[in-house]
Design an enzyme around this catalytic site. Sequence first.
Site, short mmCIF file in Angstrom:
data_model
loop_
_atom_site.label_atom_id
_atom_site.label_comp_id
_atom_site.label_asym_id
_atom_site.label_seq_id
_atom_site.Cartn_x
_atom_site.Cartn_y
_atom_site.Cartn_z
N LYS A 80 1.00 -1.30 0.03
CA LYS A 80 0.01 0.02 -0.10
C LYS A 80 0.95 1.31 0.18
CE LYS A 80 -4.32 -1.87 2.09
NZ LYS A 80 -3.84 -3.35 1.71
N ARG A 97 -5.66 -8.69 -9.13
CA ARG A 97 -6.34 -9.97 -9.49
C ARG A 97 -8.00 -9.58 -9.82
NH1 ARG A 97 -9.64 -9.81 -4.85
NH2 ARG A 97 -8.62 -8.76 -3.08
N LYS A 152 -16.65 -6.91 2.16
CA LYS A 152 -17.93 -6.41 1.26
C LYS A 152 -18.92 -7.48 1.43
CE LYS A 152 -14.46 -4.62 -1.89
NZ LYS A 152 -13.77 -5.16 -3.19
N ASN A 165 -6.28 -4.06 -6.23
CA ASN A 165 -6.30 -5.30 -6.22
C ASN A 165 -5.62 -5.92 -7.73
OD1 ASN A 165 -7.40 -6.04 -3.64
ND2 ASN A 165 -9.21 -4.60 -4.43
N GLY A 208 -8.09 -8.12 2.70
CA GLY A 208 -9.28 -8.76 3.18
C GLY A 208 -9.62 -8.30 4.61
N GLY A 209 -9.33 -7.09 4.84
CA GLY A 209 -9.81 -6.21 6.30
C GLY A 209 -8.85 -6.61 7.28
N LYS A 256 -3.56 1.18 8.78
CA LYS A 256 -3.58 -0.05 7.61
C LYS A 256 -2.28 -0.74 7.56
CE LYS A 256 -6.79 1.99 4.26
NZ LYS A 256 -7.11 2.42 2.84
N ARG A 300 -23.31 -12.08 -1.50
CA ARG A 300 -22.49 -13.20 -1.25
C ARG A 300 -23.34 -13.92 -0.19
NH1 ARG A 300 -16.22 -10.67 -0.55
NH2 ARG A 300 -16.41 -9.06 -2.33
#
Length: 455
Positions: free
Chosen positions: A116, A293, A237, A291, A164-165, A158, A339
């Site tokens: 990051k 990917r 999310k 991201n 992934g949080g 962060k 989800r």
Amino acid sequence: MFNKILIANRGEIAVRIIRAARELGVGTVAIYSTADRDALHVHLADEAICVGPARSTESYLNMNNILSAAVASGAQAIHPGFGFLSENSKFARLCEEMNIKFIGPSAKVMDMMGDKINARAEMIKAGVPVTPGSEGEVHTTDEAVKIAEEIGYPIILKASAGGGGKGIRKVNTVEELVPAFEAAQAEAQAAFGNGAMFIERMIFPARHIEVQILGDSHGNVIHLGERDCSLQRNNQKVLEESPSVAIGHTLRNEITSAAVKAAQHVSYENAGTIEFLLDESSGKFYFMEMNTRVQVEHPVTEFVSGVDIVKEQIRVANGNELSVKQEDVTFSGHAIECRINAENPKFNFAPSPGKITNLFLPGGGVGLRVDSAMYSGYTIPPYYDSMIAKVIVHGENRFEALMKMQRALLEFDVEGVTTNVDFQLELISDPHVVAGDYDTSFLGNVFLPEYQKED
């Protein structure tokens, strides 16, 4: 085109990649742990190789075993899906060294954008807006206190190598900073083996807007529009939609142009996502992360753009140009993804592994898709992520998409394990969500407190 690719993943994303490869005429090799011997992706692939025991570190994260499986099977490329090794530059570099194509960006770009702090520096060079924050890694609480005073509260901590949080904490006052920093740093060290942190001014509440981009080795970079991912729980999310109701034509052009500029700056190849925070009160947006990917929520973009992102990934990795140019991309209607997890929302979303005794997936009509690796009689193992399906709908407009999602969730029936289907149905039916009146604070501060009051 490749003759054969290996899928270094499991679950619904492995199934999704196998299906895309088959439609391209490409053979597939599945890998599996001993816990996944009876998984759907194992049955669907042309070949399947066990790479280790149940623990991810000994199987789906075991680089040597996965590369050995690729060599033994004669696979020319590896698709990592999302999670596991998908953003691991060491694995991408090992693939390069072994002359196996990694279906994703280069290790160099992954290092540049996966960290990051590096990503932030590159975005400043590219002229992409970033939030005020630390200029490098932060390792001590003393450094953190000094930087927080300079940029002002509230702030967000962060993990530099995070995702992934994990390793994230919101801090409103100086009194909260030291314990929050120590907790986030410990979590980051445990999750990523790297306790380096960085600090940004917190844009909260905000809209979480991400832009899907595709790049190839011929210098072409395009965007496929934006997704609104503001409905989140603990930075994870829950529901995504495209397009965002919070963005008008002018702002949409600004954000998507910034995303393309960001990808062009790093000569990005393959699929990726540029994530932004949008301050609705000011109309300003800020780069958050990239991201490197395919995303869990990529199907909503596929519905509104008509572009198969996974097929494009395979074609680009094969050296082909993108099959579409920016001027060819058109957007139609509205798409939403929910989800579905094997978890109990009434008990703090505790995982609910076990055997599926009966299963009915919704179907019928135009614009409804369920991505899943479930089947009746399948036992969901307790070792991996709890997501077991994604319900994706597309309508001519947002109202039609909302009604279609409500209908689909009402039909969704899984017996033997507890799922969050009813939770998602209540969320998609909430008046605020129906009106598009929500931001990143809504789920945690408004919806969940009321939901958890219910019996």
